[in-house]
Write a protein that holds these residues in place. Sequence first.
Motif, PDB file in Angstrom:
ATOM      1  N   PRO A 304       0.824  -1.217   0.000  1.00  0.00           N
ATOM      2  CA  PRO A 304       0.000   0.000   0.000  1.00  0.00           C
ATOM      3  C   PRO A 304       0.857   1.266   0.000  1.00  0.00           C
ATOM      4  O   PRO A 304       1.990   1.264   0.509  1.00  0.00           O
ATOM      5  CB  PRO A 304      -0.810  -0.130   1.291  1.00  0.00           C
ATOM      6  CG  PRO A 304      -0.862  -1.598   1.551  1.00  0.00           C
ATOM      7  CD  PRO A 304       0.455  -2.134   1.096  1.00  0.00           C
ATOM      8  N   PRO A 305       0.353   2.360  -0.537  1.00  0.00           N
ATOM      9  CA  PRO A 305       1.128   3.605  -0.638  1.00  0.00           C
ATOM     10  C   PRO A 305       1.616   4.135   0.708  1.00  0.00           C
ATOM     11  O   PRO A 305       2.674   4.781   0.762  1.00  0.00           O
ATOM     12  CB  PRO A 305       0.144   4.591  -1.298  1.00  0.00           C
ATOM     13  CG  PRO A 305      -0.833   3.721  -2.023  1.00  0.00           C
ATOM     14  CD  PRO A 305      -0.971   2.482  -1.202  1.00  0.00           C
ATOM     15  N   ASP A 306       0.867   3.886   1.789  1.00  0.00           N
ATOM     16  CA  ASP A 306       1.268   4.451   3.077  1.00  0.00           C
ATOM     17  C   ASP A 306       2.104   3.486   3.913  1.00  0.00           C
ATOM     18  O   ASP A 306       2.291   3.691   5.116  1.00  0.00           O
ATOM     19  CB  ASP A 306       0.041   4.893   3.876  1.00  0.00           C
ATOM     20  CG  ASP A 306      -0.839   3.727   4.315  1.00  0.00           C
ATOM     21  OD1 ASP A 306      -0.655   2.607   3.779  1.00  0.00           O
ATOM     22  OD2 ASP A 306      -1.706   3.931   5.197  1.00  0.00           O
ATOM     23  N   THR A 307       2.635   2.433   3.295  1.00  0.00           N
ATOM     24  CA  THR A 307       3.459   1.462   4.022  1.00  0.00           C
ATOM     25  C   THR A 307       4.659   2.149   4.677  1.00  0.00           C
ATOM     26  O   THR A 307       5.343   2.956   4.042  1.00  0.00           O
ATOM     27  CB  THR A 307       3.963   0.360   3.066  1.00  0.00           C
ATOM     28  OG1 THR A 307       2.845  -0.356   2.553  1.00  0.00           O
ATOM     29  CG2 THR A 307       4.884  -0.609   3.793  1.00  0.00           C
ATOM     30  N   SER A 308       4.892   1.826   5.923  1.00  0.00           N
ATOM     31  CA  SER A 308       6.049   2.394   6.625  1.00  0.00           C
ATOM     32  C   SER A 308       6.674   1.344   7.540  1.00  0.00           C
ATOM     33  O   SER A 308       5.993   0.442   8.034  1.00  0.00           O
ATOM     34  CB  SER A 308       5.648   3.622   7.448  1.00  0.00           C
ATOM     35  OG  SER A 308       4.757   3.273   8.485  1.00  0.00           O
ATOM     36  N   PHE A 327       5.731  -2.845  11.274  1.00  0.00           N
ATOM     37  CA  PHE A 327       5.347  -2.755   9.870  1.00  0.00           C
ATOM     38  C   PHE A 327       3.913  -2.245   9.839  1.00  0.00           C
ATOM     39  O   PHE A 327       3.001  -2.876  10.374  1.00  0.00           O
ATOM     40  CB  PHE A 327       5.444  -4.124   9.206  1.00  0.00           C
ATOM     41  CG  PHE A 327       5.257  -4.094   7.723  1.00  0.00           C
ATOM     42  CD1 PHE A 327       6.267  -3.658   6.887  1.00  0.00           C
ATOM     43  CD2 PHE A 327       4.050  -4.493   7.157  1.00  0.00           C
ATOM     44  CE1 PHE A 327       6.091  -3.631   5.512  1.00  0.00           C
ATOM     45  CE2 PHE A 327       3.856  -4.465   5.786  1.00  0.00           C
ATOM     46  CZ  PHE A 327       4.878  -4.028   4.962  1.00  0.00           C
ATOM     47  N   CYS A 328       3.732  -1.084   9.233  1.00  0.00           N
ATOM     48  CA  CYS A 328       2.441  -0.397   9.296  1.00  0.00           C
ATOM     49  C   CYS A 328       1.913  -0.100   7.895  1.00  0.00           C
ATOM     50  O   CYS A 328       2.677   0.290   7.009  1.00  0.00           O
ATOM     51  CB  CYS A 328       2.579   0.921  10.067  1.00  0.00           C
ATOM     52  SG  CYS A 328       3.362   0.758  11.694  1.00  0.00           S
ATOM     53  N   PHE A 329       0.606  -0.257   7.709  1.00  0.00           N
ATOM     54  CA  PHE A 329      -0.009   0.038   6.423  1.00  0.00           C
ATOM     55  C   PHE A 329      -1.523   0.091   6.580  1.00  0.00           C
ATOM     56  O   PHE A 329      -2.087  -0.380   7.575  1.00  0.00           O
ATOM     57  CB  PHE A 329       0.351  -1.035   5.381  1.00  0.00           C
ATOM     58  CG  PHE A 329      -0.121  -2.412   5.731  1.00  0.00           C
ATOM     59  CD1 PHE A 329      -1.373  -2.883   5.330  1.00  0.00           C
ATOM     60  CD2 PHE A 329       0.679  -3.267   6.483  1.00  0.00           C
ATOM     61  CE1 PHE A 329      -1.810  -4.154   5.650  1.00  0.00           C
ATOM     62  CE2 PHE A 329       0.250  -4.552   6.808  1.00  0.00           C
ATOM     63  CZ  PHE A 329      -0.999  -4.995   6.394  1.00  0.00           C
ATOM     64  N   THR A 330      -2.170   0.689   5.583  1.00  0.00           N
ATOM     65  CA  THR A 330      -3.623   0.616   5.467  1.00  0.00           C
ATOM     66  C   THR A 330      -3.924  -0.346   4.333  1.00  0.00           C
ATOM     67  O   THR A 330      -3.378  -0.214   3.230  1.00  0.00           O
ATOM     68  CB  THR A 330      -4.226   1.996   5.185  1.00  0.00           C
ATOM     69  OG1 THR A 330      -3.809   2.916   6.199  1.00  0.00           O
ATOM     70  CG2 THR A 330      -5.748   1.918   5.195  1.00  0.00           C
TER      71      THR A 330
END
Length: 415
Positions: A304-308, A327-330
């Motif tokens: 996803p584009p907001d992966t961090s 690992f974070c994402f929507t």
Amino acid sequence: MQNKASTSSSQDIRIQAADGSGSFGAYLALPRGGTGPGLVLAQEIFGVNKTMRDVADYYAEEGYVVLVPDLFWRQQPDVQLGYTPDDWQRAFALYQGFDEALGMQDMQAAITALRQRSEVPGGKVGVLGFCLGGKLAYLAACRTDADVAVGYYGVGIDAALDEADRIRCKLALHVAELDGFCPPEARDRIVQTLRGRPNVEVHVYPGVDHAFARVGGEHFHRASALMAHERSVAALKSAIGPNYDLAALWDKHCEYEFGTRNVDDTMGTMVAEPYVNHIPTMTGGVGYKNLHAFYTNHFVNSNPPDTSLVPISRTVGATQVVDEMLFCFTHTTEIPWMLPGVAPTGKRVEIPLLAVIKFRGDKLYHEHIYWDQASVLVQVGLLDAALLPVAGVETARKLLDETLPSNTLLTRPRG
């Protein structure tokens, strides 16, 4: 398709014997960059065969200029035996006829020849040996000017322990607990005599037999071989290098994966035949072709584009980096490597993730990636945490704040 930038080269050379009796052959494997610390590889009793040449190529990938001298040349030049019963019989005959004193002179000649080569600009040379070569590695620490020595299941070391006080460089020995050529009483003498000495490491591997590190052999034990290799490279690097900024190399790899999202650049940071294993979902790829396809079709362009990635801790070893992170994402796109076949749910996911990144030289060899798949499924609404002993985003929050309540699953009412 191959990653040509990660390959090494090899050649056969000649070395002059120190006693003036002639010259002997040796296999020389060069690292990708062409130069590096030297490493003399002392053979098993089967000669400079394919196994020894493969080991030399392997350590060349680690960044060493590896030389495998023909130590049986005084009996029969260019011995390259396999492992059939007839080969074993011939190998034992050569072993019984081997002149150890002259063999050690040849080892010193190989060390000296390697130290003087232009491919070894720092002049540092170590010794690595297996079986017969394992004992010669021990003797190299006692009798030669090697800078470091590593021996695997050396045969007959117990008979040379009176030389232990002459050990003059770092020495690491790998001993097989069930080695039929090193009975328990001999193993115990080795351990008791050498353990605790400055600059000496003795590692005993439980439940394994002689030649546990020979790939494809009857007694090959992968887990022990991997642990021994990690310790071997750590010993070599501490004494002669080469030293790379593994953390920076891993960061650059991640930049290509998640920042620029360029598959070819990502693969360019890896060895010729790497692999990736996402443990919970068993996704990834083994070998350049398969991994390139996986990155292209299922990973690099599928996050996803907001992966961090939020770093929590990092441990850098001799051959690997271990990263603990969030690992974070929507979940706005399908993520085949983590949630294969699951349509986007729009849910926010934050999970602790552990990455174990192994290197060969200055290239990534493999990635082992771990996370709690149950927590992911809870957060995207596919698993009911009230019905099972699992947690959702709370796992990520407690990683950042240890003061949050513990044992909540223990005290939760049971249906």
